[in-house]
Design a protein around this motif. Structure first.
Motif, PDB file in Angstrom:
ATOM      1  N   THR A 186       8.560  87.837  59.424  1.00 52.30           N
ATOM      2  CA  THR A 186       9.107  89.001  58.733  1.00 52.30           C
ATOM      3  C   THR A 186       8.078  89.563  57.774  1.00 52.30           C
ATOM      4  O   THR A 186       7.840  90.758  57.721  1.00 52.30           O
ATOM      5  N   TRP A 187       7.440  88.694  56.984  1.00 48.38           N
ATOM      6  CA  TRP A 187       6.493  89.189  55.972  1.00 48.38           C
ATOM      7  C   TRP A 187       5.279  89.831  56.635  1.00 48.38           C
ATOM      8  O   TRP A 187       4.749  90.806  56.151  1.00 48.38           O
ATOM      9  N   ARG A 208       5.196  91.423  59.343  1.00 43.37           N
ATOM     10  CA  ARG A 208       5.575  92.714  59.935  1.00 43.37           C
ATOM     11  C   ARG A 208       5.820  93.795  58.892  1.00 43.37           C
ATOM     12  O   ARG A 208       5.932  94.955  59.229  1.00 43.37           O
ATOM     13  N   GLU A 239      13.560  78.301  60.788  1.00 49.90           N
ATOM     14  CA  GLU A 239      13.843  79.431  59.901  1.00 49.90           C
ATOM     15  C   GLU A 239      12.577  79.881  59.162  1.00 49.90           C
ATOM     16  O   GLU A 239      12.304  81.066  59.027  1.00 49.90           O
ATOM     17  N   GLU A 292      10.256  81.917  61.350  1.00 49.98           N
ATOM     18  CA  GLU A 292      10.818  83.251  61.564  1.00 49.98           C
ATOM     19  C   GLU A 292      10.579  84.149  60.365  1.00 49.98           C
ATOM     20  O   GLU A 292      10.237  85.319  60.490  1.00 49.98           O
ATOM     21  N   ARG A 293      10.745  83.550  59.178  1.00 45.20           N
ATOM     22  CA  ARG A 293      10.597  84.347  57.964  1.00 45.20           C
ATOM     23  C   ARG A 293       9.148  84.778  57.772  1.00 45.20           C
ATOM     24  O   ARG A 293       8.872  85.888  57.393  1.00 45.20           O
ATOM     25  N   GLN A 294       8.222  83.872  58.048  1.00 44.70           N
ATOM     26  CA  GLN A 294       6.808  84.218  57.918  1.00 44.70           C
ATOM     27  C   GLN A 294       6.510  85.460  58.754  1.00 44.70           C
ATOM     28  O   GLN A 294       5.768  86.344  58.341  1.00 44.70           O
TER      29      GLN A 294
END
Lengths: 253, 336
Positions: free
Chosen positions: B326-327, B329, B319, B322-324
């Motif tokens: 997001t940031w 992008r 998780e 995946e979140r990294q």
């Protein structure tokens, strides 16, 4: 200097006032945050926002050509002359409200600065390029916390969801394109904020999902700030912010 | 605090330790040290860290009313620095084998001291000038000496912190100088503020040497290098000249220059007031601790959430990755 389009100064005030008022609200946390690291982070964010506001207000004052500098615009305008979105002026609330608001507005800011960095107004483009870097950090900070709070404990989840629900009706205004900016958008000076709504919603949904939170389904949205019709909270905020400056008109600080 | 004999430590080690101190060697976290040395450092360093954190409150009181955007930003940056100093010194204290949470708890329980100066209220904008100039100015005199302290992590923290404190002092003095040459109302505001902060800032150096219970031991171990009275005199000599330069008046009818020593001599300091405030009966002692307690209590659910989430994260690293993404992008292709 050639006279600017009459809509430019008001458009700049919309950009500046968001950052000034949200920065002011954020500065209220200084010394009262849940952990020392957040005292420092929130002060840093407040500082960035007020710095961004200062640069845009300077530009607005120069464009307006009415002899008002950034301080005259910040400290000697009345509430009805402010153009910030209502979202920015709501009381600071608990840490959840503060974080969710920073996430919502920060994400909007990233998208808006990104577009403004390509403005045909070179001054504005320069400010936007610098501000974009800061706002990326702000939204990352807030977004991480949204996920932590949403997916943390039962209480933090409840509080985060309450913050999302309370603030949601104030997010629509961010994407309502003011009618008087049509020429500016056509000339590439300012960005059409209505185009930012789609990317904003996609990224909000992504983060809310990871945070196990949900966006409210009621589509009704508050509005008025961009035209100077504010909540009752702004008058109190300005009373505090402007008291010293207005008590000593003409003084240097 | 009474001085206890270091019974638990063997005397040869103490002799070797004191020889290192005498040779001006730096003591580092992994080095052996007498328990009493460790205890004194923990006391001093944690008091210092608490002072930085509580010190955010009186100035934080004026951030929302700063009269210009530039002043608002400088003040915010300054108070943010204080928080950073607090964090830095708490971390330095942890090198002595204590936990920051325990130290903070001692503050909240009213068991730990912090600089009494922050128990005075900030009543006008000029107080932002007076605090930067006098309070940070006094702290610099003290901390310049502590930058030569025998404990390495503390000395190095002081070197770094002093650099920022110099900027704080400069901005404070600049506020006062601007007010002093401003409108009559501004000048009166500056003088009134100086009147209130002058004596408490002289008290910041602590009691006279003869009444200072910890001083001898701290000097022997090279934690302190100069006495309270020496440091106070240095501050007075520096500051009187600065008061005169901006055409304000030192609120002391007995102030006089001693040609023989080159020192400015003040009238008597009201030590009754000093001890009253130290013992808890200053104007804002209750409010300052209440503010810290409230922030701590209201923040509990946030800290709990961070802990709970971190535990979940350890169970699922995917998780995070995946979140990294997001940031990274963020904002890409938003207007394309």
């Amino acid at each position: 200097m050639r006279a600017s389009h009459p809509a430019l100064a008001p458009a700049l005030l919309r950009i500046a006032d968001d950052r000034l008022i949200l920065g002011h609200r954020t500065s209220e946390w200084c010394g009262h945050a849940p952990i020392l690291e957040e005292d420092i982070a929130l002060a840093n964010i407040a500082l960035d926002l007020i710095g961004q506001a200062t640069l845009v207000l300077q530009h607005a004052g120069a464009v307006e050509r009415a002899g008002r500098n950034e301080d005259a615009l910040a400290f000697f305008r009345d509430a009805t002359d402010f153009r910030n979105a209502l979202l920015c002026e709501l009381p600071r609330g608990d840490f959840g409200v503060t974080i969710v608001r920073h996430f919502f507005h920060g994400l909007y800011s990233v998208l808006q600065w990104d577009a403004l960095a390509r403005s045909t107004d070179q001054t504005l483009a320069g400010i936007a390029a610098k501000a974009l870097k800061e706002s990326r950090y702000h939204v990352r900070h807030a977004g991480e916390w949204v996920i932590r709070l949403g997916d943390g404990t039962e209480e933090s989840h409840r509080r985060a969801q309450e913050a999302v629900d309370a603030l949601w009706p104030y997010t629509g205004e961010l994407f309502m394109q003011p009618a008087d900016e049509a020429d500016l958008v056509a000339a590439g000076t300012t960005a059409d904020v209505s185009l930012l709504a789609g990317p904003w919603r996609a990224q909000v949904d992504d983060v809310l999902r990871r945070a196990t939170l949900r966006a409210p389904s009621d589509p009704w949205m508050q509005r008025g700030g961009r035209d100077g019709r504010h909540t009752e909270h702004l008058g109190h905020l300005l009373a505090e912010m402007q008291i010293v400056a207005r008590s000593h008109p003409g003084a240097q600080w | 605090m009474t001085t206890m004999p270091p019974v638990a430590d063997d005397s040869a080690r103490i002799a070797a330790f004191e020889a290192r101190i005498a040779a001006d060697e730096s003591i580092e976290p992994k080095d052996w040290m007498p328990e009493r040395y460790r205890a004194q450092l923990i006391r001093m360093m944690s008091q210092h860290a608490h002072s930085e954190v509580v010190g955010m409150l009186p100035e934080g009181n004026w951030i929302t009313r700063a009269p210009s955007l530039r002043r608002k930003m400088i003040l915010l940056a300054k108070v943010q620095d204080e928080g950073g100093h607090g964090l830095y010194i708490y971390c330095g204290t942890e090198t002595l084998g204590v936990d920051r949470q325990d130290l903070v708890q001692q503050l909240l329980d009213g068991k730990a001291k912090y600089s009494s100066i922050f128990n005075y209220p900030t009543l006008s904008w000029a107080d932002m000038g007076a605090i930067g100039w006098l309070v940070d100015g006094a702290a610099i005199v003290n901390q310049t000496m502590l930058a030569k302290a025998s404990y390495g992590p503390y000395a190095r923290a002081m070197v770094r912190i002093c650099k920022e404190e110099n900027f704080h002092k400069k901005q404070g003095y600049e506020i006062m100088a601007t007010l002093a040459r401003g409108t009559p109302a501004q000048k009166a505001m500056a003088q009134e503020s100086l009147n209130r902060w002058w004596w408490p800032s002289l008290m910041m150096f602590g009691p006279h040497d003869k009444d200072s219970s910890n001083s001898d031991e701290l000097m022997r171990w090279g934690i302190k290098r100069k006495s309270n009275d020496e440091l106070r005199q240095r501050f007075i000599n520096l500051t009187v000249a600065q008061v005169k330069a901006i055409d304000l008046t030192v609120p002391d009818p007995d102030l006089k220059y001693n040609e023989a020593t080159g020192n400015w001599e003040t009238g008597p300091i009201d030590w009754d007031e000093f001890w009253r405030v130290v013992k808890g009966n200053g104007p804002c002692n209750g409010e300052r601790i209440d503010a810290r307690r409230r922030a701590h209590a209201e923040g509990r659910w946030v800290r709990d959430a961070a802990v709970a989430f971190a535990e979940k994260q350890q169970r699922d690293n995917r998780e995070t990755t995946e979140r990294q993404q997001t940031w990274t992008r963020l904002g890409d292709g938003a207007t394309a």
